[in-house]
Design a protein around this motif. Structure first.
Motif, short mmCIF file in Angstrom:
data_model
loop_
_atom_site.label_atom_id
_atom_site.label_comp_id
_atom_site.label_asym_id
_atom_site.label_seq_id
_atom_site.Cartn_x
_atom_site.Cartn_y
_atom_site.Cartn_z
N LYS A 28 0.84 -1.20 0.00
CA LYS A 28 0.00 0.00 0.00
C LYS A 28 0.87 1.25 0.00
O LYS A 28 0.59 2.23 -0.69
N GLU A 29 1.95 1.18 0.79
CA GLU A 29 2.84 2.33 0.90
C GLU A 29 3.47 2.70 -0.44
O GLU A 29 3.92 3.82 -0.64
N LYS A 30 3.51 1.72 -1.32
CA LYS A 30 4.06 2.01 -2.66
C LYS A 30 2.99 2.53 -3.60
O LYS A 30 3.25 2.65 -4.80
N GLY A 31 1.80 2.75 -3.07
CA GLY A 31 0.72 3.23 -3.91
C GLY A 31 0.01 2.12 -4.66
O GLY A 31 -0.69 2.34 -5.66
N PHE A 32 0.20 0.94 -4.20
CA PHE A 32 -0.42 -0.24 -4.80
C PHE A 32 -1.92 -0.23 -4.58
O PHE A 32 -2.38 -0.05 -3.46
N THR A 33 -2.67 -0.45 -5.64
CA THR A 33 -4.13 -0.56 -5.48
C THR A 33 -4.53 -2.03 -5.54
O THR A 33 -3.73 -2.90 -5.92
N LEU A 34 -5.79 -2.29 -5.17
CA LEU A 34 -6.31 -3.65 -5.25
C LEU A 34 -6.24 -4.16 -6.69
O LEU A 34 -5.93 -5.33 -6.94
N GLU A 35 -6.50 -3.25 -7.61
CA GLU A 35 -6.43 -3.59 -9.03
C GLU A 35 -5.02 -4.04 -9.43
O GLU A 35 -4.85 -5.05 -10.11
N ASP A 36 -4.03 -3.30 -8.96
CA ASP A 36 -2.64 -3.68 -9.24
C ASP A 36 -2.35 -5.08 -8.70
O ASP A 36 -1.74 -5.92 -9.37
N VAL A 234 -10.07 -4.78 -21.96
CA VAL A 234 -9.30 -3.54 -21.82
C VAL A 234 -7.97 -3.74 -21.13
O VAL A 234 -7.14 -2.86 -21.09
N THR A 235 -7.81 -4.92 -20.54
CA THR A 235 -6.54 -5.15 -19.86
C THR A 235 -5.42 -5.28 -20.87
O THR A 235 -5.27 -6.29 -21.52
N ALA A 236 -4.68 -4.26 -20.99
CA ALA A 236 -3.55 -4.32 -21.90
C ALA A 236 -2.28 -4.53 -21.08
O ALA A 236 -2.28 -4.37 -19.87
N ASP A 237 -1.27 -4.92 -21.78
CA ASP A 237 0.01 -5.14 -21.12
C ASP A 237 0.48 -3.92 -20.34
O ASP A 237 1.15 -4.03 -19.34
N GLU A 238 0.07 -2.76 -20.86
CA GLU A 238 0.58 -1.54 -20.21
C GLU A 238 0.06 -1.40 -18.78
O GLU A 238 0.74 -0.91 -17.90
N ARG A 239 -1.20 -1.89 -18.57
CA ARG A 239 -1.72 -1.80 -17.20
C ARG A 239 -0.93 -2.71 -16.27
O ARG A 239 -0.63 -2.36 -15.14
N ILE A 240 -0.61 -3.89 -16.78
CA ILE A 240 0.21 -4.81 -15.98
C ILE A 240 1.58 -4.18 -15.76
O ILE A 240 2.11 -4.18 -14.65
N GLY A 241 2.11 -3.62 -16.84
CA GLY A 241 3.42 -2.99 -16.76
C GLY A 241 3.45 -1.88 -15.72
O GLY A 241 4.38 -1.80 -14.92
N ALA A 242 2.37 -1.08 -15.70
CA ALA A 242 2.31 0.02 -14.74
C ALA A 242 2.28 -0.51 -13.32
O ALA A 242 2.93 0.03 -12.42
N ALA A 243 1.52 -1.59 -13.13
CA ALA A 243 1.42 -2.17 -11.80
C ALA A 243 2.76 -2.71 -11.35
O ALA A 243 3.20 -2.49 -10.22
N LEU A 244 3.42 -3.42 -12.25
CA LEU A 244 4.73 -3.97 -11.91
C LEU A 244 5.74 -2.87 -11.64
O LEU A 244 6.62 -3.01 -10.79
N HIS A 245 5.57 -1.77 -12.37
CA HIS A 245 6.48 -0.65 -12.18
C HIS A 245 6.36 -0.11 -10.75
O HIS A 245 7.35 0.17 -10.09
N LYS A 246 5.11 -0.02 -10.28
CA LYS A 246 4.90 0.46 -8.92
C LYS A 246 5.57 -0.44 -7.91
O LYS A 246 6.16 0.01 -6.93
N LEU A 247 5.48 -1.74 -8.17
CA LEU A 247 6.07 -2.70 -7.24
C LEU A 247 7.57 -2.52 -7.18
O LEU A 247 8.20 -2.67 -6.13
N ALA A 248 8.14 -2.18 -8.32
CA ALA A 248 9.59 -2.05 -8.39
C ALA A 248 10.11 -0.80 -7.69
O ALA A 248 11.31 -0.68 -7.42
N LEU A 249 9.19 0.12 -7.41
CA LEU A 249 9.62 1.37 -6.75
C LEU A 249 10.18 1.08 -5.38
O LEU A 249 9.65 0.27 -4.64
N LYS A 250 11.22 1.76 -5.08
CA LYS A 250 11.78 1.62 -3.71
C LYS A 250 10.86 2.38 -2.76
O LYS A 250 10.39 3.47 -3.10
#
Lengths: 251, 475
Positions: A28-36, A234-250
């Motif tokens: 959550k602290e990384k801005g992760f949503t339930l959708e992510d 509507v689920t495109a790779d970019e949405r997954i990519g964005a979610a994974l990007h958030k996870l990668a954030l320190k």
């Protein structure tokens, strides 16, 4: 217990949707949503299925591995339990539990084939360490019931074996969601039969009535599955990519 | 269940190599060793179970760098689902992430059938009394019936895997142990040899010796028959010499021993015999020999008309499809005639019956959890009654160390872990079809052990994977 779902640890561990849909605080602290959270679990389910194709294990092993992975994330955060490591580890553990052990070095070989990105290229040592952590996160409950067997038995009973292929495919897709953590397997099987019969315009009303299954639950699962297919459009790779990007954030 | 290895990087300098979870136990010593690893005796340090004995089974790290051994995985998997008075109880799982080792903690059982039989053969020089034989057999069958009705085959039943509880509220209760080879048999089962497993051949069913590819629960019943005979005569019934060649050698000598006692199997009595691989390929060996049939009854010294003989011969039926099942055996006349089986198999209630005091399990106190042996001279330690909490040294009793035990030919000594149900009272009070006990709590009062079996069989949920009980009508 082994033959009796109703006495099994699987049955006792079934959760409510709200209990499954919990984003843990480090995420959550990384801005992760339930959708992510859901997207990444779906992506990892696909990853497990992909690896399983390479190492040639049965669908049952894939299903068990995905169930393990989803159970882990009802208790642990993705920040602490890196999905790209948890996913192959769950496949590794499931292959042992389902009597078709895959060697860790083989998995590592295909992981490296899948990912060029340095940070997802795990070594045997990483998998073995994570295996212990996954075992613990699962609280050592390893027996999982799947809807596949009930599905074929129910189709036989209904005399609708022509729906096998379609409902089997639908069933495979249910593992892209968390339904296996929430509903008894035979209910999931019934939902797949229900959707398949509607799509193929088979009248199953009498059969379902005679079954005296809880149609509210069957329809709920069916709706979830159909919603999922809608969202897939509507689920495109970019949405997954964005979610994974958030996870990668320190943090 | 279980504590992680997360905090196992120990900061306690006193036990630099000891994982943190071990602090909750007093480690007494090693009580067994097998192919999978070591078994230790420990006692719980703190309330509410302070002083309670626990058997801790340590799994060796896999040699080939493949993590937790599949055997350990399957054993945990099954034990986590099992709950029955006559089956070992897994109380905890511990992991050591520093060296990737895994430990299973069980309730401790002081005795096992291997030691009980040996004690009678070598020390008492007298057979085990009828009441004890019958009670142990009944409880073994009761546990096995539970496993089989839940689609679990044990596959490695032998006297050393059948534990008996020592002093305490479960005294004399039988527990089936060692599920390393057990399988849920809905899934296809690979032959044991394919898993690279070595098991004792003395208790192996003839269909397996003849190369049957598929296991059924009947293989366990054959083993029970062999164990029954051994309880009666104190000698293994079919003591074949194992061929150690790999893989899955054809065990001609074992078959020879069986045929000598039971006579030759015939396709008339056992129709599927002709389909078994070795029956066909080794015809000259198996079918060529002629056996004079001395009769099972004379080997076990039973009258051919006795219920005990009738039951035994039904367990040792050649055709696995005709062999008696655990559920059927529990209802056999043998268990309805005097002496009736009881919950405490070790202590007969009849006055005048001699009570045999079995020795406690030998403990090797010189071996630590890492499996290395200290240089100190060995100290035999009593496990039965020592309260070794708070640093009080355990009581010393004179008995042999494990290393002094004469190993039996061809048989690896594997004392299984011990156990007992924690809350016996609540289990006994459960009632209904799932009551795991089913043994008459007081002899004479119940006396109808088969009643529970009938109840359980009526439970419509059993045997119907994935279906709710109320829907069973349809499937």
């Amino acid at each position: 217990m082994a033959a009796n779902f109703w006495a099994s640890s699987h049955y006792k561990q079934l959760l409510e949707q709200e209990e499954v849909d919990v984003v843990h605080s480090p995420d959550k602290e990384k801005g992760f949503t339930l959708e992510d959270f859901k997207l990444i679990k779906m992506q990892m389910s696909n990853y497990i299925a992909k690896l399983a194709q390479y190492v040639k294990v049965r669908q049952r092993v894939v299903a068990t591995a995905i169930t393990y992975m989803r159970r882990v994330y009802t208790r642990k955060s993705m920040t602490e339990y890196e999905p790209h490591l948890v996913a192959p580890t769950c496949l590794y553990l499931a292959s042992k539990a389902e009597e078709s052990t895959v060697q860790a070095r083989l998995l590592v070989f295909y992981i490296k084939k899948q990912y060029n990105d340095e940070k997802y290229r795990y070594e045997i040592k990483d998998i073995l360490e994570m295996e212990m952590k996954v075992l613990e996160a699962l609280n050592y409950y390893l027996v999982v019931y799947h809807p596949y067997r009930p599905l074929s038995q129910l189709l036989q009973d209904a005399g609708m074996t022509e729906l096998t292929q379609l409902s089997w495919g639908l069933l495979n897709d249910t593992y892209k969601m968390d339904v296996i953590l929430i509903y008894p397997p035979y209910m999931i099987a019934l939902a797949c039969i229900y959707i398949a019969s509607v799509l193929k315009e088979k009248d199953t009303t009498a059969w379902f009535e005679e079954l005296r299954a809880d149609m509210n639950v069957v329809k709920n699962i069916s709706m979830e599955l159909l919603d999922f297919y809608d969202s897939q459009k509507v689920t495109a790779d970019e949405r997954i990519g964005a979610a994974l990007h958030k996870l990668a954030l320190k943090p | 269940m279980g504590e992680g290895g997360g905090n196992s990087r120990n900061n306690n300098n006193n036990n630099s190599n000891r994982p943190a979870w071990l602090q909750q136990y007093d480690l007494i010593g090693k009580i067994g060793e097998g192919t999978y690893g070591l078994v230790f005796l420990a006692k719980i340090k703190s309330q509410p179970n302070r002083g309670k004995s626990i058997a801790i089974k340590k799994f060796k790290q896999s040699k080939d760098g493949d993590g937790v051994s599949p055997t350990a995985i399957r054993e945990i998997m099954l034990l986590r689902e099992i709950n029955h008075e006559n089956v070992v109880k897994l109380v905890n799982v511990h992991i050591n992430s520093s060296d990737m080792s895994l430990y299973l903690a069980f309730d401790y059982a002081e005795h096992d059938l291997y030691e009980i039989i040996r004690h009678h053969r070598e020390k008492v020089n007298q057979s085990i009394n009828q009441y004890s034989v019958k009670s142990m057999l009944w409880q073994l069958l009761n546990g096995l019936n539970y496993l089989h009705s839940n689609w679990i085959i044990h596959r490695d039943l032998k006297p050393s895997n059948i534990l008996v509880m020592g002093e305490g509220d479960e005294q004399g209760v039988v527990k089936i142990a060692d599920f390393g080879l057990a399988r849920i048999y809905q899934a296809p089962l690979k032959p044991l040899s394919e898993n690279g497993v070595v098991v004792t051949i003395w208790y192996r069913a003839p269909e397996l010796l003849l190369g049957a590819k598929h296991y059924t629960s009947a293989v366990d019943m054959w083993a029970v028959g062999c164990i029954f005979a051994e309880l009666l005569t104190l000698k293994p019934l079919f003591q074949g010499v194992e061929v150690k060649a790999t893989p899955n050698p054809f065990q001609l000598d074992q078959l020879d021993k069986i045929f000598k006692v039971l006579g030759h199997p015939t396709p008339e009595k056992w129709p599927t015999l002709v389909n078994l691989p070795h029956w066909q390929t080794d015809q000259q060996h198996i079918q060529g020999r002629k056996y004079e049939n001395p009769g099972l009854y004379s080997v076990v010294h039973l009258s051919q008309k006795s219920p005990a003989y009738d039951l035994l011969s039904k367990m040792l039926e050649y055709d696995p499809r005709k062999r008696i099942t655990a559920a059927q055996a529990l209802e056999h006349e043998y268990f309805r005639i005097d002496p009736l089986p009881g919950r405490n198999a070790l202590v007969p209630c009849q006055p005048g019956e001699k009570i045999v005091n079995y020795p406690a399990r030998p403990v090797d106190t010189t071996t630590d959890f890492e499996g290395s042996t200290s240089v100190q001279p060995p100290q035999p330690v009593s496990s039965g009654n020592a309260m070794s909490g708070s640093g009080v040294p355990p009581m010393v009793a004179a008995r042999p160390l494990p290393r002094n035990m004469p190993p039996m030919a061809g048989m690896q000594r594997m004392p299984g872990p011990g156990m007992s149900a924690y809350n016996l009272a609540s289990q006994a009070a459960m009632g209904g079809g799932m009551n795991p006990g089913g043994i008459p709590m007081q002899r004479g009062a119940g006396g109808q052990p088969h009643q529970q079996q009938q109840l359980r069989r009526k439970d419509p949920g059993m045997g119907m994977p994935g279906y709710p009980p109320q829907k069973s009508r349809r499937f």
